[in-house]
Design an enzyme around this catalytic site. Sequence first.
Site, mmCIF file in Angstrom:
data_model
loop_
_atom_site.group_PDB
_atom_site.id
_atom_site.type_symbol
_atom_site.label_atom_id
_atom_site.label_comp_id
_atom_site.label_asym_id
_atom_site.label_seq_id
_atom_site.Cartn_x
_atom_site.Cartn_y
_atom_site.Cartn_z
ATOM 1 C CB SER A 192 41.707 33.855 38.987
ATOM 2 O OG SER A 192 41.606 35.262 38.848
ATOM 3 C CG HIS A 220 41.747 29.940 41.026
ATOM 4 N ND1 HIS A 220 40.862 29.306 40.180
ATOM 5 C CD2 HIS A 220 41.257 31.197 41.198
ATOM 6 C CE1 HIS A 220 39.890 30.141 39.841
ATOM 7 N NE2 HIS A 220 40.109 31.291 40.455
ATOM 8 C CE LYS A 251 37.494 30.704 42.111
ATOM 9 N NZ LYS A 251 36.619 31.400 43.077
#
Length: 403
Positions: A192, A220, A251
């Site tokens: 990240s 991610h 996310k």
Amino acid sequence: MCPDNPIPPIDKLQFIADERARLEREGLLISIRTIESPQGAWIQVDGKRVLNLCSNNYLGFANHPSLKTAAQKAIDEFGVGPAAVRTIAGTTVLHTKLEEQLARFKGVEAAISFQSGFNANVATIPALVGKDDLIFSDELNHASIIDGCRLAAAPIIRFEHCNPASLELKLREHHPAGSNRRALVITDGVFSMDGDIAPLAALVELAERFNAMIMVDDAHGEGVLGKGGRGAVDHFKMHGRVDVEIGTLSKAFGVVGGFVAGKRIIIDHLRQKGRPFLFSSALTPADVAACSAAVDILESSDDLVRKLWSNTRYFKSRMQAAGFDTGRSETPITPVMLGEAKTAQQFSRRLFEEGVFAMAIGFPTVPMGKARIRVMISATHEEKDLDYGIEKFAQVGRELKLI
């Protein structure tokens, strides 16, 4: 009897004031800004309209019309809260539908949802290993993995970042062939802070050779890597060879929550042993329905994923041409390496004054001397937005004599 000269009491909270002063002195004090609008390419922050370059809203789902409609409908049908933990009164048809969707999307046997990606790690790691077992963890793994490992109480053996040779040496030393201890290899899929991708194929082969379980935190990677954003396992064609995938719904999916996807035997085990599942209320109906809508969109089209990558290539190439160091990133996470924390904070403040919202990140989130502005690219950005951001980065970089 009281003494004639009593010792004055020590301020029991002085340590907090001292620590705050130290953080401020070293440029490490975190300042939290207030957002006054929905997430998007441009947002209202502290009364100012600014270009948003620090959101994890990769695909623009945080304010997507289809997700908002799904959330509103779910509130009308199911109310605003689950009313209890899922084993008592918190599971709805919405939860089971989302888990079936996620399993299909990730190409695994089953999935289970949690209140956050952090909770998913904290639930999973202690359920798989204990004090008599071993954990092999990439040295730059996310804080939620670190905390999950601590709760498991198993010895934690760190291997060098993204280095299969280092993992092999650690496995040979601590988990040789024939060992009767359980072992778990853990890595982020996409890291990240640096935006680099784990060498997953090599790590999987090592885990198989040494009879260790392997777990990937793909927070991610979902919505970013693989076909239609199916993640790191799909990207490396490792389906069926990774035991556990940890995901987040906050996310690329744009909402909130987390999930675990993988072999059915593990998912069923988490329904019995995952403490956040057993002792904390479920995701709300609106959140679950919105996440389902996000999966629907990704299953039907990869347009947003392709736009995200087009924006990523555009921004990175122009930032590098302007003289900035973007580290080892291979993904939309774009660190602009600045070195000292005070420099990064000063850079971030000047950017905000110029209409760009991009926050400084320093120790302990990243190592000392590797402070940065972490830029997060989104499918919501247009090239003209990115041009504006690049122009302001270059302006501030020249002012501070960094380029």
